[in-house]
Design an enzyme around this catalytic site. Structure first.
Site, PDB file in Angstrom:
ATOM      1  N   ARG A 116       0.816  -1.234   0.000  1.00 51.92           N
ATOM      2  CA  ARG A 116       0.000   0.000   0.000  1.00 51.92           C
ATOM      3  C   ARG A 116       0.847   1.280   0.000  1.00 51.92           C
ATOM      4  NH1 ARG A 116      -3.147  -3.171   3.545  1.00 51.92           N
ATOM      5  NH2 ARG A 116      -4.992  -3.948   2.457  1.00 51.92           N
ATOM      6  N   LYS A 138       3.495  11.650 -11.398  1.00 58.43           N
ATOM      7  CA  LYS A 138       2.665  10.783 -12.249  1.00 58.43           C
ATOM      8  C   LYS A 138       3.420   9.478 -12.465  1.00 58.43           C
ATOM      9  CE  LYS A 138      -0.065  13.988 -15.019  1.00 58.43           C
ATOM     10  NZ  LYS A 138      -0.322  14.456 -16.392  1.00 58.43           N
ATOM     11  N   GLU A 180      11.087  18.928 -24.754  1.00 63.95           N
ATOM     12  CA  GLU A 180      10.317  19.230 -23.533  1.00 63.95           C
ATOM     13  C   GLU A 180      10.893  20.471 -22.841  1.00 63.95           C
ATOM     14  OE1 GLU A 180       7.523  17.942 -22.694  1.00 63.95           O
ATOM     15  OE2 GLU A 180       7.426  15.918 -23.549  1.00 63.95           O
ATOM     16  N   LYS A 226       8.160  23.375 -13.336  1.00 59.84           N
ATOM     17  CA  LYS A 226       7.216  22.254 -13.232  1.00 59.84           C
ATOM     18  C   LYS A 226       6.812  22.031 -11.772  1.00 59.84           C
ATOM     19  CE  LYS A 226       5.753  17.729 -14.532  1.00 59.84           C
ATOM     20  NZ  LYS A 226       5.972  16.449 -15.156  1.00 59.84           N
ATOM     21  N   GLU A 236      -3.985  17.822 -11.760  1.00 59.32           N
ATOM     22  CA  GLU A 236      -4.255  18.294 -13.116  1.00 59.32           C
ATOM     23  C   GLU A 236      -5.716  18.649 -13.353  1.00 59.32           C
ATOM     24  OE1 GLU A 236      -1.844  16.486 -16.293  1.00 59.32           O
ATOM     25  OE2 GLU A 236      -3.641  16.540 -17.525  1.00 59.32           O
ATOM     26  N   ARG A 240      -2.003  22.668 -14.431  1.00 64.36           N
ATOM     27  CA  ARG A 240      -1.050  21.633 -14.861  1.00 64.36           C
ATOM     28  C   ARG A 240      -1.255  21.261 -16.328  1.00 64.36           C
ATOM     29  NH1 ARG A 240       0.936  16.335 -11.311  1.00 64.36           N
ATOM     30  NH2 ARG A 240       2.482  15.652 -12.816  1.00 64.36           N
ATOM     31  N   ASN A 244       0.739  20.386 -21.234  1.00 66.17           N
ATOM     32  CA  ASN A 244       0.399  19.588 -22.419  1.00 66.17           C
ATOM     33  C   ASN A 244       0.605  20.358 -23.722  1.00 66.17           C
ATOM     34  OD1 ASN A 244      -0.372  17.306 -20.967  1.00 66.17           O
ATOM     35  ND2 ASN A 244      -2.406  18.165 -20.584  1.00 66.17           N
ATOM     36  N   HIS A 247       1.155  18.632 -27.036  1.00 68.95           N
ATOM     37  CA  HIS A 247       0.998  17.192 -26.844  1.00 68.95           C
ATOM     38  C   HIS A 247      -0.208  16.576 -27.541  1.00 68.95           C
ATOM     39  CE1 HIS A 247       4.311  17.649 -24.144  1.00 68.95           C
ATOM     40  NE2 HIS A 247       4.313  16.372 -23.847  1.00 68.95           N
ATOM     41  N   HIS A 251       0.612  13.447 -29.771  1.00 63.63           N
ATOM     42  CA  HIS A 251       0.077  12.088 -29.589  1.00 63.63           C
ATOM     43  C   HIS A 251      -0.549  11.576 -30.885  1.00 63.63           C
ATOM     44  CE1 HIS A 251      -0.176  12.886 -24.998  1.00 63.63           C
ATOM     45  NE2 HIS A 251       1.000  12.423 -25.355  1.00 63.63           N
ATOM     46  N   HIS A 264       9.183  10.771 -28.859  1.00 63.56           N
ATOM     47  CA  HIS A 264       8.151  11.614 -28.258  1.00 63.56           C
ATOM     48  C   HIS A 264       8.520  13.094 -28.406  1.00 63.56           C
ATOM     49  CE1 HIS A 264       5.006  12.875 -25.563  1.00 63.56           C
ATOM     50  NE2 HIS A 264       5.875  13.408 -24.731  1.00 63.56           N
TER      51      HIS A 264
HETATM   52  N1  LIG Z   1       5.666  10.879 -15.106  1.00 65.01           N
HETATM   53  C1  LIG Z   1       5.642  11.961 -15.860  1.00 65.01           C
HETATM   54  O1  LIG Z   1       5.258  13.051 -15.432  1.00 65.01           O
HETATM   55  C2  LIG Z   1       6.105  11.854 -17.279  1.00 65.01           C
HETATM   56  C3  LIG Z   1       6.320  13.016 -18.040  1.00 65.01           C
HETATM   57  C4  LIG Z   1       6.807  12.867 -19.338  1.00 65.01           C
HETATM   58  C5  LIG Z   1       7.049  11.599 -19.871  1.00 65.01           C
HETATM   59  N2  LIG Z   1       6.812  10.504 -19.096  1.00 65.01           N
HETATM   60  C6  LIG Z   1       7.064   9.151 -19.617  1.00 65.01           C
HETATM   61  O2  LIG Z   1       8.464   9.033 -19.809  1.00 65.01           O
HETATM   62  C7  LIG Z   1       8.721   8.068 -20.827  1.00 65.01           C
HETATM   63  C8  LIG Z   1       9.797   8.588 -21.727  1.00 65.01           C
HETATM   64  O3  LIG Z   1      10.945   8.848 -20.941  1.00 65.01           O
HETATM   65  P1  LIG Z   1      12.412   8.855 -21.554  1.00 65.01           P
HETATM   66  O4  LIG Z   1      12.428   9.681 -22.776  1.00 65.01           O
HETATM   67  O5  LIG Z   1      13.337   9.163 -20.450  1.00 65.01           O
HETATM   68  O6  LIG Z   1      12.556   7.351 -22.090  1.00 65.01           O
HETATM   69  P2  LIG Z   1      13.272   6.034 -21.529  1.00 65.01           P
HETATM   70  O7  LIG Z   1      13.147   5.906 -20.072  1.00 65.01           O
HETATM   71  O8  LIG Z   1      12.742   4.931 -22.373  1.00 65.01           O
HETATM   72  O9  LIG Z   1      14.810   6.284 -21.902  1.00 65.01           O
HETATM   73  C9  LIG Z   1      15.185   6.398 -23.241  1.00 65.01           C
HETATM   74  C10 LIG Z   1      16.293   5.411 -23.607  1.00 65.01           C
HETATM   75  O10 LIG Z   1      17.516   5.847 -23.036  1.00 65.01           O
HETATM   76  C11 LIG Z   1      18.116   4.811 -22.279  1.00 65.01           C
HETATM   77  N3  LIG Z   1      18.862   5.481 -21.221  1.00 65.01           N
HETATM   78  C12 LIG Z   1      18.368   6.093 -20.126  1.00 65.01           C
HETATM   79  N4  LIG Z   1      19.333   6.719 -19.449  1.00 65.01           N
HETATM   80  C13 LIG Z   1      20.484   6.481 -20.122  1.00 65.01           C
HETATM   81  C14 LIG Z   1      21.832   6.905 -19.939  1.00 65.01           C
HETATM   82  N5  LIG Z   1      22.173   7.748 -18.951  1.00 65.01           N
HETATM   83  N6  LIG Z   1      22.757   6.462 -20.807  1.00 65.01           N
HETATM   84  C15 LIG Z   1      22.407   5.664 -21.855  1.00 65.01           C
HETATM   85  N7  LIG Z   1      21.141   5.258 -22.108  1.00 65.01           N
HETATM   86  C16 LIG Z   1      20.195   5.686 -21.252  1.00 65.01           C
HETATM   87  C17 LIG Z   1      16.967   3.949 -21.839  1.00 65.01           C
HETATM   88  O11 LIG Z   1      17.392   2.649 -21.541  1.00 65.01           O
HETATM   89  C18 LIG Z   1      16.080   3.998 -23.063  1.00 65.01           C
HETATM   90  O12 LIG Z   1      16.539   3.082 -24.027  1.00 65.01           O
HETATM   91  C19 LIG Z   1       7.391   7.791 -21.509  1.00 65.01           C
HETATM   92  O13 LIG Z   1       6.917   6.536 -21.128  1.00 65.01           O
HETATM   93  C20 LIG Z   1       6.459   8.885 -20.967  1.00 65.01           C
HETATM   94  O14 LIG Z   1       5.124   8.451 -20.869  1.00 65.01           O
HETATM   95  C21 LIG Z   1       6.358  10.598 -17.818  1.00 65.01           C
END
Ligand SMILES: NC(=O)c1ccc[n+]([C@@H]2O[C@H](COP(=O)([O-])OP(=O)(O)OC[C@H]3O[C@@H](n4cnc5c(N)ncnc54)[C@H](O)[C@@H]3O)[C@@H](O)[C@H]2O)c1
Length: 371
Positions: A116, A138, A180, A226, A236, A240, A244, A247, A251, A264
């Site tokens: 939990r 999130k 971003e 942020k 949100e 917040r 977007n 976005h 999407h 993305h």
């Molecule tokens: N929680 C939130 O508020 C929020 C906001 C925006 C996006 N997201 C989510 O985040 C995700 C995208 O995140 P991302 O772009 O970080 O993608 P990711 O976590 O998939 O990382 C991208 C790639 O880089 C690699 N990687 C990570 N760190 C590394 C490093 N230091 N050296 C070498 N390789 C490395 C990973 O293994 C992966 O292959 C999506 O799923 C999206 O929905 C969440």
């Protein structure tokens, strides 16, 4: 930096070095080696080496997941829960996520449901994670082909932004995170846009900015922005939503291009250009501001054409129809109305487009507009 999100406090530290296990344990008020500090490190194949630096050969349980959005699923959550159970973690156990947005969202979700809710710490290793995903609580995973269908709001207790991790991050991922960062600068105002320009125009040589402090400063500004927004509107229901920006278009493009064919961030950059065109059309975005934003996005090497080359399904009209349908089925649509965030004089605001106004949208999706 310390933020309060509803009942949760998040402490954010931005540093070059990767934190050690003892630094992490001290920050959350527990001593490494004490009976009370029971960590589980969660990383992926590409961040395993960072996890190893953190644990530094200490006998710390660690679970390595497959990387990528295609593994942001329930199986990965179950793998984390299984590892926590095997390591006999209780509610006072500490999940330490080491990775980008995917690992952060998965580990955050798992920590929100394990017993939990147990302790959660995040070591962010991608630019996108540092400026966006690591802040705000999130969490979640994709289900039935829908991104983030299941999730929770569960902020990390501590977030470490370890800039040195960027030294191994592939260029494509740097470019994704930069979009971003540009989005945040548009929301923050023109002085941030100007400050960010040298970085945005040097995506391929970003690492040289690690030493001169500019990258640090821009990441800190994004985190502060942020964190501030989320402190005001954790769930949100209002402000917040500004985050977007770009976005809804992004999407639609991602779904049209097919998962994994466009990053993305590339889709977000393209989406911000479309948001500028829409804002201009509706008289909300001043022409000079639209020009400034689009020039920065274009000179940073993002594709700005409409339709986007990777999204073409048949002729331009077919592609525009596909994108339009994807936008109409987006979750931000209510009673036939679609909410878009578009730039205004200094930041951005929400505009609502009625079903019968979609002709404006179709024109924007059919061809690039001269601004
Ligand atoms: N929680 C939130 O508020 C929020 C906001 C925006 C996006 N997201 C989510 O985040 C995700 C995208 O995140 P991302 O772009 O970080 O993608 P990711 O976590 O998939 O990382 C991208 C790639 O880089 C690699 N990687 C990570 N760190 C590394 C490093 N230091 N050296 C070498 N390789 C490395 C990973 O293994 C992966 O292959 C999506 O799923 C999206 O929905 C969440």
């Amino acid at each position: 930096l310390l933020f309060n999100f509803n009942d949760y406090s998040t402490y954010v530290e931005i540093k070059r070095e990767i934190p050690s296990l003892s630094q992490i344990s001290q920050k959350i008020g527990l001593n490494e080696g004490s009976n009370f500090f029971k960590p589980l490190i969660i990383a992926d194949e590409n961040t395993e080496y960072i996890a190893a630096k953190i644990s530094c050969n200490a006998n710390c349980p660690c679970v390595i997941l497959k990387s990528g959005e295609e593994n942001k699923n329930w199986q990965s959550v179950e793998t984390i829960l299984n590892a926590a159970h095997k390591a006999e973690l209780g509610r006072d156990g500490v999940f330490i996520a080491v990775g980008g947005g995917v690992i952060g969202d998965l580990a955050g979700f798992a920590s929100s449901i394990y017993m939990r809710g147990c302790r959660f710490v995040l070591v962010s290793t991608t630019l996108l994670g540092m400026v966006d995903a690591s802040i705000g609580g999130k969490t979640g995973f994709d289900l039935f082909g829908i991104k983030n269908l299941v999730g929770s709001f569960y902020p990390a207790q501590s977030v470490y932004i370890a800039l040195d991790a960027l030294l191994t991050l592939p260029q494509r991922e740097i470019k994704s995170g930069m979009a971003e960062l540009i989005k945040t600068a548009v929301l923050c105002g023109d002085d941030f846009l100007e400050e960010l320009t040298p970085l945005a125009k040097n995506i391929n040589g970003l690492n040289k900015f690690l030493n001169d402090g500019l990258l640090y400063k821009c990441i800190e500004r994004a985190v502060l922005y942020k964190g501030g927004i989320v402190s005001e509107d954790f769930r949100e229901s209002g402000k917040r939503m500004l985050l977007n920006l770009g976005h809804t278009f992004a999407h639609a493009l991602e779904s049209c291009a097919g998962l994994g064919n466009i990053s993305h961030g590339e889709a977000v950059a393209w989406g911000i250009v479309r948001a500028c065109e829409l804002g201009l059309e509706l008289g909300v975005t001043p022409r000079e501001r639209a020009k400034k934003i689009i020039n920065l996005i274009e000179s940073s090497g993002y594709e700005c054409a409409s339709p986007h080359p990777t999204a073409k399904s048949g002729d331009a009209k077919n592609t525009a129809d596909y994108l339009l349908n994807a936008i109409k089925s987006d979750k931000k649509k209510k009673n036939g109305n679609i909410t878009f965030i578009v730039p205004n004089e200094q930041s951005a605001c929400a505009v609502i487009l009625k079903e019968e106004e979609t002709k404006t949208l179709e024109n924007i999706l059919l061809s690039r507009h001269a601004i």
